[in-house]
Design a protein around this motif. Structure first.
Motif, PDB file in Angstrom:
ATOM      1  N   PRO A 189       0.808  -1.231   0.000  1.00  0.00           N
ATOM      2  CA  PRO A 189       0.000   0.000   0.000  1.00  0.00           C
ATOM      3  C   PRO A 189       0.837   1.275   0.000  1.00  0.00           C
ATOM      4  CG  PRO A 189      -0.910  -1.587   1.542  1.00  0.00           C
ATOM      5  CD  PRO A 189       0.392  -2.159   1.068  1.00  0.00           C
ATOM      6  N   LEU A 197      -6.448   5.502  -4.461  1.00  0.00           N
ATOM      7  CA  LEU A 197      -6.123   5.392  -3.051  1.00  0.00           C
ATOM      8  C   LEU A 197      -6.092   6.740  -2.350  1.00  0.00           C
ATOM      9  CD1 LEU A 197      -3.360   2.636  -2.983  1.00  0.00           C
ATOM     10  CD2 LEU A 197      -5.710   2.466  -2.247  1.00  0.00           C
ATOM     11  N   ASN A 295     -13.406  -1.303  -5.670  1.00  0.00           N
ATOM     12  CA  ASN A 295     -13.942   0.002  -5.271  1.00  0.00           C
ATOM     13  C   ASN A 295     -15.372   0.220  -5.787  1.00  0.00           C
ATOM     14  OD1 ASN A 295     -13.367   0.325  -7.942  1.00  0.00           O
ATOM     15  ND2 ASN A 295     -11.958   2.052  -7.678  1.00  0.00           N
ATOM     16  N   GLU A 321      -5.860  -1.256   2.831  1.00  0.00           N
ATOM     17  CA  GLU A 321      -5.848  -0.004   2.074  1.00  0.00           C
ATOM     18  C   GLU A 321      -6.328  -0.226   0.640  1.00  0.00           C
ATOM     19  OE1 GLU A 321      -2.411   0.209   5.057  1.00  0.00           O
ATOM     20  OE2 GLU A 321      -3.438  -1.283   3.838  1.00  0.00           O
ATOM     21  N   ILE A 322      -6.051  -1.428   0.108  1.00  0.00           N
ATOM     22  CA  ILE A 322      -6.456  -1.747  -1.263  1.00  0.00           C
ATOM     23  C   ILE A 322      -7.878  -2.316  -1.284  1.00  0.00           C
ATOM     24  CG2 ILE A 322      -5.828  -3.070  -3.322  1.00  0.00           C
ATOM     25  CD1 ILE A 322      -2.938  -3.053  -2.310  1.00  0.00           C
ATOM     26  N   GLU A 325     -10.114   0.765  -1.014  1.00  0.00           N
ATOM     27  CA  GLU A 325      -9.575   1.942  -1.691  1.00  0.00           C
ATOM     28  C   GLU A 325     -10.688   2.888  -2.141  1.00  0.00           C
ATOM     29  OE1 GLU A 325      -7.365   0.355  -4.958  1.00  0.00           O
ATOM     30  OE2 GLU A 325      -9.128  -0.131  -6.131  1.00  0.00           O
TER      31      GLU A 325
END
Length: 531
Positions: A189, A197, A295, A321-322, A325
């Motif tokens: 990340p 992001l 996302n 975090e991904i 995102e």
């Protein structure tokens, strides 16, 4: 033309025989040596690449790189490690050439043939994820290598020539593979700077004071069967009993998956079906109806974000975090595997980890002994750092905030005592996550201690009564009831679930099925009626 008369070696005095060397002879000799050097370098590079073949095959899986939080540093370290082994093989060749000993040369050729055999066989072991982790199959490898060694001794000369020919034929392969390694996208990340992001501030306002704080704890590999006995919490888990005394206790909660890779994303996206699909640096969610970017998926936190909650996520194994995102959610993720702080230390890890893929019994034994000590210490450090970060986030908790923590407890290796101190490495003869029921119980006691610390901290902040608290798991103990994985029940989706609502004062036992993908409905109720 200048010429030099060189008498034959050990020629008697007055001998008329002499070999005349011209400058052209010296040029030819230099060219021959240069060709031999190039040939040796090509063989060394090919052999080194074959030495890492099992590891390279493993890393070509983007799913493996995703879980490792692969970064550009890892690509560099892998290439350097290949270069180090190639340089070592080349120096061995150069040394045998200088020494000019037939015995040393033949011995080196025999060792090289065994080395190359081991390297080629490592490609087969890479297809079986657990084969390098336990001593369960050692008998097979000792017998197999006794036969292999005898076969190489018997047909050594033929095999040596074919090994050299194979390396020469495959000499373009290292450059193709290493270029591919350099092209791998990062799953770290910290290195992903694309716009998806960037946290959009429009989605997340300051926490609103009328909204109760929400804390969701997903304790990894927490077994209902090892925690309860006839629907009563076992007496040794006193802190969990305290939580249950003012919570809804669900006895038939079902995780959406029997392994973390499936269950956590399904829990996050609140879907009972589907799995992650890492592809060329992009993460997709694949179901029977097709696949889409992550996302674009609905999440557990969408209603909370719309209501004005600040959402923070702390976890391990997945790069959250991904997974989340583009939603304005602050995340911090820890890799399950140890990683070097620099390219040099990461190169050392690549070299040592390659022993796991080799098939010879000595490499397997060396790797397990090193890994049991090294990984046990890594897990202890990870547990300490994770504990510190989790309580730092709990200290920041307040109204209008939601905290989601995927906690690596009571997950193995079982190296902690109930107070969180290191009790020693796991046995080199077992898998990292294998363990006895007593060892698992020790980690359950550690989990109970952590739950007590969480409740004390929330009470100290005067948030325990106000908070909406969920405690559950992503799946049960995968090794239960048999420590040998393939002999255990493959379905471990029956998990504990405790739901403490704001100002709840009594225990409510629930026996109806409760799939964890229904949690979002509870949060919808909170946002509709905060009281």
């Amino acid at each position: 033309m200048n010429a030099i008369a060189v008498p034959p070696k050990d020629a008697p005095a007055g001998c008329a025989l002499a070999k005349v060397l011209t400058p052209q002879d010296y040029t030819l000799s230099s060219r021959l040596f240069f060709v031999q050097v190039l040939r040796a370098a090509a063989i060394s590079t090919s052999a080194s690449c074959l030495f890492y073949l099992g590891q390279l095959r493993s890393w070509t899986s983007e799913q493996n790189r995703y879980h490792y939080f692969w970064s550009s540093q890892d690509s560099q370290a892998l290439i350097i490690a290949v270069g180090i082994v190639a340089a070592f093989i080349f120096l061995c060749w150069f040394t045998t050439r200088i020494l000019r000993s037939r015995v040393i040369r033949k011995t080196a050729q025999f060792i090289f043939t065994l080395f190359l055999t081991d390297a080629i066989l490592s490609d087969l072991t890479s297809m079986f994820a657990g084969v390098g982790f336990t001593a369960k199959y050692d008998w097979f490898f000792w017998i197999a290598w006794a036969v292999i060694t005898a076969f190489v001794l018997l047909f050594f000369q033929r095999l040596w020539k074919r090994a050299v020919a194979l390396c020469l034929i495959l000499s373009p392969l290292p450059w193709i593979l290493l270029l591919q390694v350099l092209s791998w996208k990062s799953w770290n990340p910290a290195e992903r700077v694309d716009s998806s992001l960037v946290y959009p501030t429009a989605l997340q306002r300051t926490g609103l004071p009328h909204l109760p704080p929400i804390v969701i704890f997903v304790f990894d590999e927490w077994s209902y069967e090892r925690t309860f006995e006839t629907r009563q919490i076992r007496p040794e888990f006193s802190h969990l009993t305290d939580v249950a005394s003012r919570a809804d206790v669900h006895h038939n909660a079902q995780s959406p998956g029997s392994a973390t890779y499936f269950s956590l994303p399904r829990l996050i996206y609140q879907e009972s079906d589907g799995e992650l699909l890492p592809y060329h640096g992009q993460l997709f969610w694949r179901t029977s109806q097709g696949h889409r970017r992550v996302n674009e998926c609905r999440t557990l936190f969408d209603d909370l974000l719309r209501a004005g909650y600040q959402v923070r996520v702390l976890g391990f194994y997945h790069p959250y975090e991904i997974l989340l995102e583009g939603r304005g959610i602050q995340c911090r993720s820890y890799s399950n595997d140890p990683r070097g702080d620099s390219v040099i230390t990461q190169t050392g890890l690549v070299l040592l980890n390659n022993l796991r893929f080799l098939t010879d019994p000595l490499s397997r034994l060396m790797w397990r002994r090193w890994d049991s000590a090294f990984f046990s210490r890594h897990w202890f450090r990870l547990s300490q750092e994770f504990h510190h970060e989790a309580f730092r986030l709990i200290d920041q908790l307040g109204p209008g905030m939601c905290l989601f923590i995927h906690w690596p407890l009571p997950h193995g290796p079982f190296v902690l005592d109930p107070q969180g101190e290191f009790v020693g490495p796991y046995s080199p003869k077992q898998d990292r996550t294998f363990g006895t029921p007593d060892q698992y119980r020790r980690h359950l006691l550690r989990l109970d201690t952590v739950i007590g610390e969480i409740c004390d901290r929330l009470r100290h902040k005067n948030l325990f009564d106000e908070a909406f608290i969920v405690m559950t798991s992503d799946h049960g103990w995968r090794r239960d009831p048999d420590p040998q994985f393939r002999d255990a029940d493959p379905d471990h989706r029956h998990v504990p679930l405790f739901i403490k609502r704001p100002h709840q004062k009594s225990r409510v036992d629930c026996i109806d099925p409760f799939p964890l993908v229904r949690l979002t409905a509870l949060f919808a109720q909170i946002t509709a009626d905060p009281q």
